[in-house]
Design a protein around this motif. Structure first.
Motif, PDB file in Angstrom:
ATOM      1  N   PHE A 180       0.839  -1.192   0.000  1.00  0.00           N
ATOM      2  CA  PHE A 180       0.000   0.000   0.000  1.00  0.00           C
ATOM      3  C   PHE A 180       0.876   1.245   0.000  1.00  0.00           C
ATOM      4  O   PHE A 180       1.877   1.316   0.727  1.00  0.00           O
ATOM      5  CB  PHE A 180      -0.894   0.045   1.245  1.00  0.00           C
ATOM      6  N   VAL A 181       0.494   2.218  -0.797  1.00  0.00           N
ATOM      7  CA  VAL A 181       1.043   3.569  -0.696  1.00  0.00           C
ATOM      8  C   VAL A 181      -0.090   4.430  -0.166  1.00  0.00           C
ATOM      9  O   VAL A 181      -1.102   4.627  -0.852  1.00  0.00           O
ATOM     10  CB  VAL A 181       1.548   4.092  -2.046  1.00  0.00           C
ATOM     11  N   GLY A 182       0.071   4.908   1.057  1.00  0.00           N
ATOM     12  CA  GLY A 182      -1.098   5.487   1.715  1.00  0.00           C
ATOM     13  C   GLY A 182      -2.140   4.397   1.870  1.00  0.00           C
ATOM     14  O   GLY A 182      -1.856   3.309   2.369  1.00  0.00           O
ATOM     15  N   ASP A 183      -3.355   4.684   1.402  1.00  0.00           N
ATOM     16  CA  ASP A 183      -4.418   3.676   1.439  1.00  0.00           C
ATOM     17  C   ASP A 183      -4.616   3.009   0.081  1.00  0.00           C
ATOM     18  O   ASP A 183      -5.568   2.237  -0.096  1.00  0.00           O
ATOM     19  CB  ASP A 183      -5.737   4.320   1.883  1.00  0.00           C
ATOM     20  N   VAL A 184      -3.727   3.277  -0.877  1.00  0.00           N
ATOM     21  CA  VAL A 184      -3.878   2.747  -2.231  1.00  0.00           C
ATOM     22  C   VAL A 184      -3.122   1.423  -2.363  1.00  0.00           C
ATOM     23  O   VAL A 184      -1.907   1.361  -2.109  1.00  0.00           O
ATOM     24  CB  VAL A 184      -3.362   3.748  -3.283  1.00  0.00           C
ATOM     25  N   LEU A 185      -3.831   0.376  -2.737  1.00  0.00           N
ATOM     26  CA  LEU A 185      -3.206  -0.921  -2.972  1.00  0.00           C
ATOM     27  C   LEU A 185      -2.525  -0.884  -4.336  1.00  0.00           C
ATOM     28  O   LEU A 185      -3.195  -0.794  -5.369  1.00  0.00           O
ATOM     29  CB  LEU A 185      -4.261  -2.031  -2.938  1.00  0.00           C
ATOM     30  N   VAL A 238       1.629  -5.981 -10.189  1.00  0.00           N
ATOM     31  CA  VAL A 238       1.829  -4.596  -9.753  1.00  0.00           C
ATOM     32  C   VAL A 238       0.959  -3.694 -10.620  1.00  0.00           C
ATOM     33  O   VAL A 238       0.906  -3.860 -11.844  1.00  0.00           O
ATOM     34  CB  VAL A 238       3.313  -4.187  -9.885  1.00  0.00           C
ATOM     35  N   ARG A 239       0.264  -2.757  -9.999  1.00  0.00           N
ATOM     36  CA  ARG A 239      -0.633  -1.869 -10.750  1.00  0.00           C
ATOM     37  C   ARG A 239       0.210  -0.817 -11.484  1.00  0.00           C
ATOM     38  O   ARG A 239       0.581   0.212 -10.938  1.00  0.00           O
ATOM     39  CB  ARG A 239      -1.649  -1.231  -9.797  1.00  0.00           C
ATOM     40  N   SER A 240       0.498  -1.127 -12.728  1.00  0.00           N
ATOM     41  CA  SER A 240       1.449  -0.331 -13.516  1.00  0.00           C
ATOM     42  C   SER A 240       0.970   1.096 -13.749  1.00  0.00           C
ATOM     43  O   SER A 240       1.802   1.977 -14.024  1.00  0.00           O
ATOM     44  CB  SER A 240       1.713  -1.020 -14.859  1.00  0.00           C
ATOM     45  N   GLU A 241      -0.346   1.347 -13.628  1.00  0.00           N
ATOM     46  CA  GLU A 241      -0.838   2.702 -13.862  1.00  0.00           C
ATOM     47  C   GLU A 241      -0.332   3.696 -12.828  1.00  0.00           C
ATOM     48  O   GLU A 241      -0.396   4.912 -13.030  1.00  0.00           O
ATOM     49  CB  GLU A 241      -2.377   2.723 -13.889  1.00  0.00           C
ATOM     50  N   TYR A 242       0.215   3.184 -11.715  1.00  0.00           N
ATOM     51  CA  TYR A 242       0.720   4.064 -10.670  1.00  0.00           C
ATOM     52  C   TYR A 242       2.226   4.319 -10.780  1.00  0.00           C
ATOM     53  O   TYR A 242       2.792   5.032  -9.926  1.00  0.00           O
ATOM     54  CB  TYR A 242       0.423   3.480  -9.292  1.00  0.00           C
ATOM     55  N   PHE A 243       2.883   3.749 -11.770  1.00  0.00           N
ATOM     56  CA  PHE A 243       4.341   3.817 -11.807  1.00  0.00           C
ATOM     57  C   PHE A 243       4.857   4.211 -13.189  1.00  0.00           C
ATOM     58  O   PHE A 243       4.240   3.902 -14.215  1.00  0.00           O
ATOM     59  CB  PHE A 243       4.944   2.466 -11.404  1.00  0.00           C
ATOM     60  N   VAL A 244       5.994   4.893 -13.166  1.00  0.00           N
ATOM     61  CA  VAL A 244       6.714   5.231 -14.406  1.00  0.00           C
ATOM     62  C   VAL A 244       8.174   4.842 -14.221  1.00  0.00           C
ATOM     63  O   VAL A 244       8.690   4.842 -13.096  1.00  0.00           O
ATOM     64  CB  VAL A 244       6.603   6.734 -14.751  1.00  0.00           C
ATOM     65  N   LYS A 273       2.508   0.716   3.774  1.00  0.00           N
ATOM     66  CA  LYS A 273       2.716  -0.517   4.534  1.00  0.00           C
ATOM     67  C   LYS A 273       2.806  -1.688   3.568  1.00  0.00           C
ATOM     68  O   LYS A 273       2.304  -1.635   2.436  1.00  0.00           O
ATOM     69  CB  LYS A 273       1.585  -0.750   5.540  1.00  0.00           C
ATOM     70  N   ILE A 274       3.470  -2.730   4.014  1.00  0.00           N
ATOM     71  CA  ILE A 274       3.510  -4.004   3.304  1.00  0.00           C
ATOM     72  C   ILE A 274       2.958  -5.051   4.257  1.00  0.00           C
ATOM     73  O   ILE A 274       3.434  -5.191   5.400  1.00  0.00           O
ATOM     74  CB  ILE A 274       4.943  -4.372   2.866  1.00  0.00           C
ATOM     75  N   LEU A 275       1.934  -5.776   3.798  1.00  0.00           N
ATOM     76  CA  LEU A 275       1.339  -6.843   4.587  1.00  0.00           C
ATOM     77  C   LEU A 275       1.756  -8.187   3.996  1.00  0.00           C
ATOM     78  O   LEU A 275       1.693  -8.387   2.784  1.00  0.00           O
ATOM     79  CB  LEU A 275      -0.192  -6.752   4.585  1.00  0.00           C
ATOM     80  N   VAL A 276       2.167  -9.088   4.857  1.00  0.00           N
ATOM     81  CA  VAL A 276       2.488 -10.466   4.466  1.00  0.00           C
ATOM     82  C   VAL A 276       1.589 -11.382   5.272  1.00  0.00           C
ATOM     83  O   VAL A 276       1.685 -11.433   6.497  1.00  0.00           O
ATOM     84  CB  VAL A 276       3.973 -10.788   4.698  1.00  0.00           C
ATOM     85  N   ASP A 277       0.696 -12.049   4.569  1.00  0.00           N
ATOM     86  CA  ASP A 277      -0.323 -12.888   5.219  1.00  0.00           C
ATOM     87  C   ASP A 277      -1.086 -12.101   6.283  1.00  0.00           C
ATOM     88  O   ASP A 277      -1.377 -12.572   7.377  1.00  0.00           O
ATOM     89  CB  ASP A 277       0.303 -14.144   5.841  1.00  0.00           C
TER      90      ASP A 277
END
Length: 259
Positions: A156-161, A187-193, A251-255
């Motif tokens: 998550f970046v902020g609340d965005v998955l 990975v949601r590529s629309e959020y990255f360049v 945050k990063i969540l694992v299980d």
């Protein structure tokens, strides 16, 4: 008496001050400059020095000394002694003060007089056997394991998955935290360049970076994630998987548990 290592049973010699250790390196090491193997040896040693990266020290007999020109440069190390330097000259190419040695054994240290060392970045290329090595000598005590996993990883970046997968690759590297590598398709590529940033690792390869483009609520973040288009054999499996800096994302969540 010389402490040069010539037998496999001489596994380690440690300086009396506890700052330096030598260990035999059975791998063939070559350093290239201007198209020539300036050093070519199967008798190098690793020099371990507290707080520094390991270095190859190479027997002088395995160095093309005809390419070395003595200089007036000297330096002093409290653990190793007084170093003298050489410039490499081949044709119209020069590498100033690229090679050094400690010709006299320093009181309380090891006898390094039979060896020379090279500034890594002043050579054109380094090889262990026939595999090129980048950045610095690889520490024989660093291990890389890239393992397939079925853990549920969410980023998550902020609340965005921005990334989610149940097929990550987990990278275990000696002395570093576990890194979670996510297939690029997850990975949601629309959020990255793409970013122009690259970094090199002697254990994994050359990394490219991705920057977060931002949203209405979130500012852009440069170099938030990285991936390896191509990897070393040791890191095979993480190529074209993306990893994120936990301290820079929301945050990063694992299980379901935040790391």
């Amino acid at each position: 008496m010389s402490t040069a290592l010539t037998h496999a049973e001489d596994t380690q010699i440690t300086a009396s001050n506890g700052r330096i250790a030598l260990e035999p390196n059975p791998r063939r090491i070559r350093a290239f400059f201007a198209g020539h193997a300036v050093a070519d040896t199967t008798r190098s040693v690793y020099l371990f020095e507290r707080g520094r990266l390991p270095m190859y020290y190479i027997p002088r007999a395995d160095v093309r000394t005809e390419f070395l020109v003595p200089t007036s440069t000297t330096t002093h190390c409290p653990w190793k002694g007084d170093a003298t330097y050489w410039t490499i000259e081949i044709g119209d190419r020069r590498a100033e003060d690229a090679v050094w040695s400690y010709p006299e054994q320093f009181d309380g240290s090891l006898d390094l007089s039979e060896y020379v060392a090279f500034y890594w970045d002043r050579m054109d290329a380094w090889y262990e056997e026939d595999q090129q090595v980048f950045v610095h000598a690889r520490d024989p005590y660093v291990r890389i394991d890239a393992l397939p996993s079925s853990r549920h990883v969410q980023v998550f970046v902020g609340d965005v998955l921005v990334a989610e997968t149940t097929r990550p690759r987990l990278l275990f590297e000696t002395g570093l935290p576990t890194r979670y590598y996510i297939p690029r398709i997850d990975v949601r590529s629309e959020y990255f360049v793409p970013s122009p940033t690259t970094t090199a690792c002697p254990y994994k390869g050359t990394a490219s970076y991705l920057s977060f483009t931002g949203t209405t609520e979130l500012a852009p973040i440069e170099d938030l994630a990285w991936f390896y288009p191509f990897t070393t054999a040791e890191a095979s499996g993480i190529d074209n998987h993306v990893s994120f800096y936990p301290e820079r994302v929301g945050k990063i969540l694992v299980d379901g548990t935040e790391i």
